[in-house]
Design an enzyme around this catalytic site. Structure first.
Site, PDB file in Angstrom:
ATOM      1  N   LYS A  41       0.528  -1.226   0.068  1.00  0.00           N
ATOM      2  CA  LYS A  41      -0.199  -0.173   0.227  1.00  0.00           C
ATOM      3  C   LYS A  41       0.663   1.097   0.053  1.00  0.00           C
ATOM      4  O   LYS A  41       2.099   1.108  -0.119  1.00  0.00           O
ATOM      5  CB  LYS A  41      -1.054   0.112   1.098  1.00  0.00           C
ATOM      6  CG  LYS A  41      -0.509  -0.475   2.393  1.00  0.00           C
ATOM      7  CD  LYS A  41      -1.111  -0.791   3.793  1.00  0.00           C
ATOM      8  CE  LYS A  41      -0.055  -0.708   4.541  1.00  0.00           C
ATOM      9  NZ  LYS A  41      -1.012  -0.627   5.865  1.00  0.00           N
ATOM     10  N   ARG A  63     -10.795   0.646  14.501  1.00  0.00           N
ATOM     11  CA  ARG A  63     -11.113   1.224  13.483  1.00  0.00           C
ATOM     12  C   ARG A  63     -11.662   0.686  12.501  1.00  0.00           C
ATOM     13  O   ARG A  63     -12.651   1.554  11.971  1.00  0.00           O
ATOM     14  CB  ARG A  63      -9.277   1.104  12.764  1.00  0.00           C
ATOM     15  CG  ARG A  63      -8.583   2.441  12.827  1.00  0.00           C
ATOM     16  CD  ARG A  63      -7.034   2.462  12.351  1.00  0.00           C
ATOM     17  NE  ARG A  63      -6.642   1.067  11.489  1.00  0.00           N
ATOM     18  CZ  ARG A  63      -5.238   1.304  11.359  1.00  0.00           C
ATOM     19  NH1 ARG A  63      -4.705   2.206  11.255  1.00  0.00           N
ATOM     20  NH2 ARG A  63      -5.466   0.282  10.363  1.00  0.00           N
ATOM     21  N   TYR A 122      17.541  28.925   9.605  1.00  0.00           N
ATOM     22  CA  TYR A 122      16.476  29.446  10.433  1.00  0.00           C
ATOM     23  C   TYR A 122      16.471  29.689  11.410  1.00  0.00           C
ATOM     24  O   TYR A 122      16.645  28.265  12.087  1.00  0.00           O
ATOM     25  CB  TYR A 122      15.470  28.907   9.087  1.00  0.00           C
ATOM     26  CG  TYR A 122      15.152  29.517   7.606  1.00  0.00           C
ATOM     27  CD1 TYR A 122      14.752  31.276   7.504  1.00  0.00           C
ATOM     28  CD2 TYR A 122      14.876  28.644   7.495  1.00  0.00           C
ATOM     29  CE1 TYR A 122      14.993  31.612   5.715  1.00  0.00           C
ATOM     30  CE2 TYR A 122      14.544  28.561   5.607  1.00  0.00           C
ATOM     31  CZ  TYR A 122      14.725  30.261   5.354  1.00  0.00           C
ATOM     32  OH  TYR A 122      14.435  30.833   3.922  1.00  0.00           O
TER      33      TYR A 122
END
Ligand SMILES: *Cc1c(COP(=O)(O)O)cnc(C)c1O
Length: 367
Positions: A35, A130, A256
């Site tokens: 998958k 689920r 950054y």
């Protein structure tokens, strides 16, 4: 010259990992779970290494079509079954096995016109909550399916919520055994973690196992065990090169937010890899990385296209030096391994997520 970043899929490692899992599976057959585009490796590339599997399990119908287009005529299982009634037409056309996890999927089958009965796996919700029928509804779902002319063999499956963790497999396995007791049909319960950790139990191996992550060389229960402990080899390497070197004076920062500041004079390398390549932006200073095969660390914030690495202990490293973000350094650099699980852990995630997040802009080759 193109930007130097490159992912490599190691066909031999896939083959090796499949053999390793097959050995753990004993007489059980192996669904290679492919998958999510084979966990980011690409179905076509993964197929080259995994064609020795007994079947392929996935959930996207377009991916099933791609597998059939590769010439695979063996079993293909849709792990979530049909999403809408017309998906069953493709199941008939491509001879796909499919999971049935909710009542509407049985309604759709009952209305579906097919010459060839479908092979299905009925899914039990054994506690993960689920997908799947709860134990009180499981046997009635089975009886409905068994009465349909559209349905051929009916297998039984469930999925573990914590095969890699302390809650383990005993409770859901007992729920499964009770729900499916006495019903005919093949059984399938084990993902990678269940197979590797509990595969000595014949009930765990059952008739089919469904490993995914371990095929790709990531440990299903890191950090309890690393891939090397399980005899797995990395199937994906993400590599790039240094495109700049900077000399930091004490007090100077990189990147950054100035998240890393040198406290002594220091050489740092700037590698052509950033979060737009799928490298996790949240990976903090100290995330492991290889430069010319030698282990060092990242420094400061990962930006979109670049990240900084520590060259303090690597005086020979320079612009053009090879950087391995995860996987295996080139043989010329000793072939050192940097398990994807270690990078994932530093970033607070799993090898699964890093593999699947490999960005489309990264060129991929197979070896
Ligand atoms: C993804 C998946 C697997 C494979 O799990 P791994 O942890 O990658 O081995 C097995 N079964 C089902 C139902 C899945 O969705």
């Amino acid at each position: 010259m193109p930007r130097p970043i490159q992912a490599t899929i190691h066909t031999g490692a896939l083959r090796h990992n499949l053999a390793r899992l097959r050995a753990a599976a004993g007489a059980a057959r192996v669904w290679a779970v492919v998958k999510a585009d084979a966990y980011g490796h690409g179905i076509e590339r993964a197929f080259a290494g995994l064609r020795g599997a007994d079947g392929f399990a996935l959930l996207d119908l377009r991916e099933a079509e791609r597998l059939r287009a590769l010439g695979w005529r063996g079993p293909v299982l849709l792990l979530e079954g049909a999403f809408e009634p017309r998906d069953l037409e493709l199941c008939s056309r491509l001879n796909l096995w499919h999971v049935v996890h909710r009542p509407e999927q049985i309604d759709w089958l009952a209305l579906h016109k097919t010459h060839q009965p479908h092979q299905v796996f009925l899914k039990l919700n054994s506690g993960m909550n689920r997908l799947g029928f709860t134990p009180p509804l499981y046997r009635a779902a089975y009886a409905r399916l068994a009465a349909l002319a559209q349905v051929g063999e009916i297998g039984h499956m469930m999925h573990f919520a914590d095969a890699d963790g302390p809650r383990g497999i005993a409770a859901p396995l007992a729920v499964f055994a009770a729900a499916a007791e006495g019903l005919p049909g093949e059984r399938s319960v084990a993902n990678s973690a269940a197979l590797l950790r509990h595969g000595q139990d014949a009930q765990v191996r059952a008739d089919w196992v469904r490993p995914g992550i371990a095929l790709y060389g990531s440990s299903p229960d890191f950090p309890a065990h690393g891939a090397a402990h399980w005899g797995l080899l990395p199937a994906m390497t993400l590599a790039t090169r240094l495109v700049a070197v900077q000399e930091l004076a004490p007090g100077q920062s990189t990147g950054y937010g100035a998240r890393f500041t040198a406290d002594a004079p220091m050489r740092i390398g700037i590698a052509a890899c950033g979060y737009a390549d799928g490298y996790p932006r949240v990976a903090p200073t100290g995330t492991p990385v290889l430069v010319d095969g030698a282990r060092t660390r990242t420094l400061g914030r990962v930006s979109m296209d670049l990240l900084a690495v520590d060259l303090a202990a690597l005086p020979r490293a320079d612009v053009g030096s090879a950087v391995t973000l995860w996987g295996q350094a080139a043989p010329a650099h000793g072939g050192a391994l940097l398990p994807i699980d270690e990078v994932a852990q530093a970033a607070g995630t799993l090898g699964y997520e890093l593999m699947c997040a490999l960005a489309p802009r990264v060129p991929v080759a197979a070896d």
